[in-house]
Design a protein around this motif. Structure first.
Motif, mmCIF file in Angstrom:
data_model
loop_
_atom_site.group_PDB
_atom_site.id
_atom_site.type_symbol
_atom_site.label_atom_id
_atom_site.label_comp_id
_atom_site.label_asym_id
_atom_site.label_seq_id
_atom_site.Cartn_x
_atom_site.Cartn_y
_atom_site.Cartn_z
ATOM 1 N N ASP A 1 0.846 -1.194 0.000
ATOM 2 C CA ASP A 1 0.000 0.000 0.000
ATOM 3 C C ASP A 1 0.885 1.248 0.000
ATOM 4 O O ASP A 1 2.049 1.193 0.387
ATOM 5 C CB ASP A 1 -0.896 0.009 1.241
ATOM 6 C CG ASP A 1 -1.993 -1.043 1.152
ATOM 7 O OD1 ASP A 1 -2.381 -1.404 0.023
ATOM 8 O OD2 ASP A 1 -2.464 -1.499 2.211
ATOM 9 N N ARG B 1 1.024 -3.707 4.046
ATOM 10 C CA ARG B 1 -0.402 -3.576 3.748
ATOM 11 C C ARG B 1 -1.087 -3.095 5.010
ATOM 12 O O ARG B 1 -0.775 -3.581 6.097
ATOM 13 C CB ARG B 1 -1.003 -4.930 3.387
ATOM 14 C CG ARG B 1 -0.639 -5.446 2.035
ATOM 15 C CD ARG B 1 -1.582 -4.928 0.997
ATOM 16 N NE ARG B 1 -1.349 -5.578 -0.279
ATOM 17 C CZ ARG B 1 -1.708 -5.034 -1.446
ATOM 18 N NH1 ARG B 1 -2.300 -3.861 -1.484
ATOM 19 N NH2 ARG B 1 -1.470 -5.668 -2.564
ATOM 20 N N THR C 1 -4.416 -3.178 7.263
ATOM 21 C CA THR C 1 -5.500 -4.144 7.431
ATOM 22 C C THR C 1 -6.633 -3.518 8.243
ATOM 23 O O THR C 1 -6.440 -2.482 8.882
ATOM 24 C CB THR C 1 -5.003 -5.407 8.178
ATOM 25 O OG1 THR C 1 -4.505 -5.009 9.468
ATOM 26 C CG2 THR C 1 -3.896 -6.113 7.418
ATOM 27 N N GLY C 2 -7.803 -4.151 8.189
ATOM 28 C CA GLY C 2 -8.927 -3.696 9.010
ATOM 29 C C GLY C 2 -9.577 -2.424 8.496
ATOM 30 O O GLY C 2 -10.355 -1.787 9.210
ATOM 31 N N ARG D 1 -10.985 -1.006 1.494
ATOM 32 C CA ARG D 1 -10.026 -0.826 0.389
ATOM 33 C C ARG D 1 -10.714 -0.144 -0.764
ATOM 34 O O ARG D 1 -11.855 -0.289 -1.003
ATOM 35 C CB ARG D 1 -9.496 -2.172 -0.092
ATOM 36 C CG ARG D 1 -8.650 -2.868 0.917
ATOM 37 C CD ARG D 1 -7.839 -3.966 0.260
ATOM 38 N NE ARG D 1 -6.707 -3.414 -0.423
ATOM 39 C CZ ARG D 1 -5.558 -3.070 0.150
ATOM 40 N NH1 ARG D 1 -5.393 -3.226 1.430
ATOM 41 N NH2 ARG D 1 -4.576 -2.566 -0.551
ATOM 42 N N ASP E 1 -5.789 -9.381 12.588
ATOM 43 C CA ASP E 1 -5.136 -9.306 11.276
ATOM 44 C C ASP E 1 -4.034 -8.235 11.333
ATOM 45 O O ASP E 1 -4.148 -7.168 10.749
ATOM 46 C CB ASP E 1 -6.187 -8.956 10.211
ATOM 47 C CG ASP E 1 -5.632 -9.069 8.796
ATOM 48 O OD1 ASP E 1 -4.516 -9.589 8.637
ATOM 49 O OD2 ASP E 1 -6.329 -8.631 7.857
ATOM 50 N N CYS E 2 -2.988 -8.549 12.076
ATOM 51 C CA CYS E 2 -1.916 -7.563 12.280
ATOM 52 C C CYS E 2 -0.624 -8.299 12.631
ATOM 53 O O CYS E 2 -0.632 -9.202 13.465
ATOM 54 C CB CYS E 2 -2.295 -6.626 13.429
ATOM 55 S SG CYS E 2 -1.188 -5.215 13.644
ATOM 56 N N ASP E 3 0.455 -7.910 11.978
ATOM 57 C CA ASP E 3 1.759 -8.446 12.355
ATOM 58 C C ASP E 3 2.312 -7.665 13.550
ATOM 59 O O ASP E 3 1.913 -6.528 13.795
ATOM 60 C CB ASP E 3 2.739 -8.343 11.185
ATOM 61 C CG ASP E 3 2.408 -9.340 10.077
ATOM 62 O OD1 ASP E 3 1.813 -10.387 10.386
ATOM 63 O OD2 ASP E 3 2.746 -9.068 8.917
ATOM 64 N N ARG F 1 0.256 -5.425 7.913
ATOM 65 C CA ARG F 1 0.885 -6.692 7.565
ATOM 66 C C ARG F 1 2.130 -6.369 6.768
ATOM 67 O O ARG F 1 2.103 -5.501 5.900
ATOM 68 C CB ARG F 1 -0.025 -7.523 6.642
ATOM 69 C CG ARG F 1 -1.191 -8.143 7.329
ATOM 70 C CD ARG F 1 -0.810 -9.485 7.919
ATOM 71 N NE ARG F 1 -1.996 -10.168 8.407
ATOM 72 C CZ ARG F 1 -1.922 -11.137 9.317
ATOM 73 N NH1 ARG F 1 -0.767 -11.518 9.820
ATOM 74 N NH2 ARG F 1 -3.021 -11.712 9.740
ATOM 75 N N THR G 1 4.630 -7.478 3.811
ATOM 76 C CA THR G 1 4.469 -8.297 2.598
ATOM 77 C C THR G 1 5.847 -8.574 1.984
ATOM 78 O O THR G 1 6.835 -7.920 2.326
ATOM 79 C CB THR G 1 3.617 -7.560 1.557
ATOM 80 O OG1 THR G 1 4.261 -6.321 1.214
ATOM 81 C CG2 THR G 1 2.225 -7.254 2.082
#
Lengths: 217, 217
Positions: free
Chosen positions: A152, A211, A213-214, A217, B150-152, B211, B213
């Protein structure tokens, strides 16, 4: 739109030029050397199969364009800003610079202004709309149009309309942009690049990215 | 492993406690008030259906644990460090603090040390292994064990072994951790939180995250 990419013969420039040209934009590669700019433009046009990209010296490239992106290494940040200050007044200026520590690209060496973006805004003055973008996108992936860019684009700056314009130019490349606030947010966005470089080195890859998230998009 | 979560009655603490307890760790909620710590521990145990979490005053919690996590609001950062300095010596100290601007949580107000993590390392001294983690994980998602996060988790710090231990505790929660370098990287990791808060506000959501990538998982 006419987009100049100053320092466009370097790491991030050719990939941006290629992807914008593929999306139908008119691109001008800027360089300190007109000859080098023309050479890179010719190579990219050959790859494109059409002549959408030309090469000019940085100030002439900035003069000819509506939107100017800066992709020089940070060591050339201020000198390049100086060389185009008059030509970018009133325009949108996309700063892609990252103040990496010249002794260690896994570290940042932030300028007194807080970030390259804030430094550019202060130097160019309030008439120029400085927007930060593309710092976290791998130049390696960007340069290969066959390769999807799994990253992103975090966009920040003090002018909401200018950010919208840049975000639409991000979308034209098939990437997703998020508005992450004022120019000050560039401290984090630029800083993230050193972390991605660190991860590229550690994992022996070239395309680490992020990226969000949550979010829609 | 015995993990104390100081300021564990606040935003990020209960979610960390719950997820570690679910993974079989022994968790101690720390608070300035033992009563409050016990109350939150009892609530979490009720949710868990077993008594894996107890509550103690911060210094006693730190004393009893092998790993100490700090999740207080930044305004209580230094005073809490002071209250447990003796008890954390030689241990792993996980700093989850984020120096948000008290007047605007969409902005950072970084301490002179550069980040909360570096401040903690400087204050606690070289015998304590300070590791930054979990700053970017939504407390809202963390608190709801039915919800995937949903998270690193970006982990940084100056002690490689301590980072490995913390990364294994991240993995126990089902999250993926990346080692993003020394304590100095916390300037970016902590800063990212203000950007995620900004995006949460803009998009009216509670779980923005990131995240990485292009890297092995």
């Amino acid at each position: 739109m006419k987009i100049a990419i100053l320092g466009g013969t370097g790491e991030q420039g050719p990939g941006l030029a290629l992807r914008w040209a593929m999306a139908g934009e008119e691109v001008i590669i800027g360089s300190r050397s007109q000859e080098r700019a023309e050479k890179v433009a010719a190579e990219l046009n050959a790859e494109l199969g059409q002549a959408r990209i030309r090469g000019l010296e940085n100030p002439k490239a900035a003069e000819a364009a509506e939107i100017i992106a800066l992709t020089v290494p940070y060591s050339a940040h201020l000198s390049t800003l100086e060389s185009v200050k008059a030509q970018v007044q009133g325009k949108i200026f996309v700063d892609v610079s990252v103040p990496l520590d010249p002794d260690n690209p896994r570290r940042m060496k932030m300028p007194p202004a807080g970030s390259a973006t804030e430094e550019a805004q202060a130097f160019l003055g309030p008439e120029t709309k400085v927007v930060a973008a593309f710092q976290n996108v791998s130049s390696h992936l960007l340069r290969d149009p066959q390769h999807a860019v799994d990253c992103d684009v975090l966009v920040c700056g003090n002018d909401a309309e200018a950010k919208k314009t840049v975000m639409s130019l991000v979308a034209k490349m098939g990437l997703h942009a998020y508005d992450v606030g004022p120019a000050e947010s560039a401290r984090v966005v630029e800083g993230l690049t050193s972390i991605l470089i660190r991860l590229n080195i550690r994992y022996k890859v070239k395309g680490a990215g992020i990226r969000l998230t949550g979010l829609p998009r």
